[in-house]
Design a protein around this motif. Structure first.
Motif: not given
Length: 876
Positions: A445-451
């Motif tokens: 999950d992109r958003d989770e990784i960025n966080s």
């Protein structure tokens, strides 16, 4: 007491001077210098006034004469330069303009000469020469006008002659007229009067002869009028030459008169120079008196300036010392002591302030040096690492990056700027790389990784459209934000994939080659016994049908083995030099039957006359496999195309020239994921039971073993194209079909055959098969038993032996010993091993015939018959 008073007064004055501020001292010194400067200015003003008066007198008396003399010299010099333009005028209009210009110049010179009062005395002949020049110029103008009119008459005559030559040039009967016209045109260009006279005599003679022979010929009258009439071309040309000579004479006279004018003007100039020299002496006397006054005042000013310099020097000495110290400090020298600290003026204040500044600067220098060293180290590492690197702050805004970061992520040049958000940078990535967040094949999950990147170490991969795989390794920073390293894993992934594929191929090849012997022995026993059984049953009986079905199943097993060997590139090929266009044309019916009526087949065969050396049966199987696969991809119908052609730069190991075989369909295509695995054995997208997955792998193995190459191109929804490249052969001979294979099955005449086979079922099957073919057989299971049999019986006609006999000695050893012990006794070899293993493991000679297991009764019959026939032919 009195003697000490002056000293006391001097020391008191010194203390008073030193107690003054620097500003006061400089004001006093520059006031003295200002007074001296004003005195010099006043003296200089008086001297210059006297000099100005003398110069005014010089201008009133000498300058007008100088100006007139220079103007007179210039105008007289230009008269000779203008005369050639008059003589060379190309038209009456230009002649009028140039002649008027020359007359105007002479008139101006005359007017100027009359305006100079001293001219008659200094240059008495000038007026006479000018009048003589005017008369000469008038004669030159008249002569030039006459020459221009004469030139126009000549041009008219030349035009008439050119028209006459063009009119009759194509008529061979009027060649004499054209020749005369050309002779006249040549005469118009002659510059020598004698040569012109000779041309006129020839012309008159030729014209007289022409009038005598053909008085009525066209153009003769016109030639006579132009060449011998009144005012003829020869006379005009002669007059023109005379006018040119007179023009040259007048031009020479003009130059001579101009030179005399220059001489007279020179005398006048010398007279003027004499007067100027006298006036210059008077001006020099006035200037000298002014210089004397300025020199006296200047000496006084120098004395005052020296006093001011002494004052400034004392002030600048301490200031210079402080300045030098600041320069050394800027250069890194911090060991000097600060001077003039004890002074009570501005310089002392500056020195004390600088002392504090020096101490602070030394500390700053130490800190800056340490920072520069660390900065250089970090910059070098930052710029030169092979991985890309980026730094984002706590709010997700870009702070820094290196050049490799832009290259690896394939970002648009010039788009990155400090302060861009992480989302904005990700929008600059190619579309495929924005969403392809994965790790070990698992989507993330992109958003989770960025966080999470802001809090702990994260590692993930992105896949680009060009096949590149980039690994992201992100670590949080202590003050917020995160730093990320980007590594291009494309090459490593490709090498790993190639290694895995190579290992699978190697394992499969080893497995296939290892079991081929045992499996082929089993199939040989099964197929041979089934064939023998089939010959002993009634053709239409149920048992015969059962035997035939069993035989077909065994043969399919043999085919499966051959496919596996083909993929492992270990099957035995029987290559022939063939024409691919002919082979495809002959199997067209079979292809149409195999793919069904819904498929349209197109042929574009252009390989001839190039030939290839391949196994035709294997090539047919390969093409049929490709056709069946294409038909399966077009269940609703479509088009299947077979194309052949030439490739000059194929890049094969065997050479650059190759024959191209292209099989192309309009089916559903193959996805990129499946495209990389289509040549793997047992890989299939069909349902269980609908395919073995060996079709394309068999084609791949066959093509590679034939020293060729196979390439596949496909996209979903656009069909599939498979290109097969086979090396072109230089030997153009075709292998002929053995006619004996079409005849009756050869049989024996009771000859004895020694059968050597370690596998009992195969040995028993081969013994029965040879017996059924009319041979008498003695079978043994080892080489030792074979040697014993050969020593006991001398009437063996053939030794039929397996190569792999399960011992250190093999059938090739037996064949060599038989050749030494019993020359002329043929040995027929058989084996179930692939050809490359026979060559590498047993040293089988290249070209040695080996009967491959499993073999049919017909193949055995022909192999034994051929071996016996070859021996008989050698003996005869």
């Amino acid at each position: 007491m009195n003697s000490g008073a002056p000293t006391a007064r001097r020391s008191g004055a010194g203390r008073l001077w030193r107690g003054l501020r620097v500003r006061t001292r400089l004001l006093i010194a520059f006031s003295i210098l200002l007074g001296a400067t004003l005195a010099i200015a006043l003296v200089g003003w008086g001297g210059l006034s006297n000099t100005g008066t003398a110069l005014s007198q010089f201008e009133e008396q000498a300058l007008p004469d100088i100006s007139r003399s220079l103007e007179l010299a210039e105008r007289t010099a230009n008269l000779a330069a203008v005369a050639p333009y008059v003589a060379n005028a190309s038209s009456p209009f230009l002649l009028q303009g140039e002649s008027q210009n020359l007359r105007d110049r002479i008139a101006k010179v005359l007017a100027l000469a009359r305006a100079i009062p001293q001219l008659d005395a200094a240059a008495p002949r000038l007026q006479t020469l000018l009048l003589q020049l005017e008369r000469t110029v008038n004669d030159l103008v008249d002569l030039t006008r006459e020459r221009l009119f004469l030139r126009e008459d000549l041009r008219q005559a030349e035009y008439q002659l050119g028209t006459l030559a063009a009119r009759y040039g194509s008529d061979p009967n009027l060649a004499a007229v054209v020749q005369q016209a050309e002779r006249l045109m040549l005469a118009a260009q002659v510059n020598n009067p004698a040569e012109l006279d000779l041309l006129q005599q020839r012309y008159v003679s030729a014209l007289t002869a022409l009038k005598t022979s053909a008085p009525e010929m066209a153009g003769v009258e016109q030639l006579e009028r132009i060449g011998s009439g009144e005012g003829n071309l020869f006379e005009m040309r002669l007059n023109q030459l005379e006018l040119e000579q007179r023009s040259a004479y007048l031009l020479a006279s003009t130059r001579a008169i101009s030179e005399q004018l220059s001489t007279e003007v020179g005398r006048f100039v010398d007279h003027v120079e004499s007067r100027i020299e006298q006036q210059s002496q008077r001006v020099g006397i006035a200037v000298a008196s002014g210089k004397s006054g300025i020199l006296i005042i200047t000496l006084l000013g120098i004395a005052v300036a020296l006093g001011g310099i002494w004052v400034v020097r004392r002030l600048a000495r301490d200031l210079g010392a402080v300045t030098r110290l600041m320069t050394r400090l800027a250069a890194g020298d911090t060991d000097q002591q600060t001077p003039a600290v004890e002074r009570i003026d501005e310089i002392g204040d500056l020195a004390r302030a600088f002392q504090v500044f020096r101490e602070n600067a030394m500390e700053i220098t130490r800190i800056s040096q340490s920072l520069r060293e660390q900065s250089r180290l970090l910059e070098t590492v930052f710029t030169n690492i092979n991985d890309g690197l980026s730094v984002f702050d706590g709010e997700g805004r870009l702070l820094a990056w290196n050049p490799r970061y832009v290259e690896i992520l394939n970002l648009p040049p010039g788009q990155l700027k400090p302060g861009r958000t992480l989302e904005q940078v990700q929008q600059l990535l190619p579309k495929e790389a924005r969403d392809s967040w994965a790790l070990n094949g698992v989507a993330l999950d992109r958003d989770e990784i960025n966080s999470l990147r802001r809090h702990r170490v994260q590692r993930f991969e992105r896949h680009f459209a060009d096949g590149r795989v980039v690994e992201f390794r992100s670590s949080p920073l202590p003050g917020g934000g995160f730093v990320t390293l980007y590594s291009d894993l494309t090459e490593r992934k490709a090498i790993e994939e190639q290694l895995r594929q190579s290992q699978k191929m190697e394992v499969l090849g080893q497995l296939t080659g290892g079991v081929a012997h045992d499996f082929n022995n089993l199939l040989a026993a099964i197929i041979g016994n089934l064939q023998l059984l089939e010959t002993r049953l009634e053709p239409d009986s149920k048992a015969a049908n059962n035997a035939r079905r069993a035989l077909a199943a065994a043969e399919r097993g043999g085919g499966l083995t051959q496919r596996l060997l083909a993929f492992a590139r270990k099957q035995r090929l029987q290559p022939e030099t063939i024409d691919i266009d002919r082979l495809i044309g002959e199997m067209l019916d079979l292809i149409e039957y195999s793919v069904g009526p819904a498929i349209e087949i197109g042929l574009e065969l252009h390989a001839a006359p190039w030939l290839v050396n391949v196994d035709p049966g294997q090539l047919e199987n390969a093409l049929l496999n490709l056709a069946i696969n294409s038909a399966a991809a077009m269940p609703g119908g479509g088009k299947l195309s077979f194309e052949t052609g030439h490739v000059a730069d194929a890049g094969l190991e065997s050479g650059d020239e190759a024959v191209l075989v292209r099989v192309q369909d309009t089916g559903a295509g193959i996805s990129e994921t499946h495209l990389a695995r289509v040549f793997e054995p047992f890989f299939t997208t069909k349902e269980v039971g609908e395919g073995s997955g060996l079709g394309l792998s068999m084609v791949y193995g066959f093509v590679k073993q034939s020293l060729g190459d196979i390439r596949i191109h496909s996209q979903l929804g656009e069909g599939t194209r498979i290109d097969i490249l086979l090396p072109r052969v230089a030997d153009l001979r075709q292998h002929e079909v053995d006619e004996d294979k079409q005849g009756a099955l050869p049989s024996g005449r009771g000859q004895w055959v020694l059968l050597v086979e370690d596998d009992q079922p195969v040995r028993e099957m081969a013994e029965d098969m040879l017996d059924s073919l009319g041979y008498r057989v003695e079978s043994v299971a080892s080489i030792e038993a074979a040697y014993t049999a050969l020593s006991e019986r001398a009437d063996f006609a053939l030794v039929f032996t397996d190569i792999n006999l399960g011992t250190a000695e093999n059938g090739l050893h037996l064949a060599r010993d038989v050749a030494e012990m019993l020359p002329g006794l043929p040995v027929l070899l058989t084996s179930g091993l692939p050809a490359d293993q026979l060559s590498s493991r047993y040293g089988l000679p290249v070209g040695q015939y080996v009967l491959a297991k499993p073999y049919h009764r017909e193949a055995l019959a022909r192999a034994v018959s051929d071996a016996l026939d070859n021996t008989e032919n050698k003996e005869s």
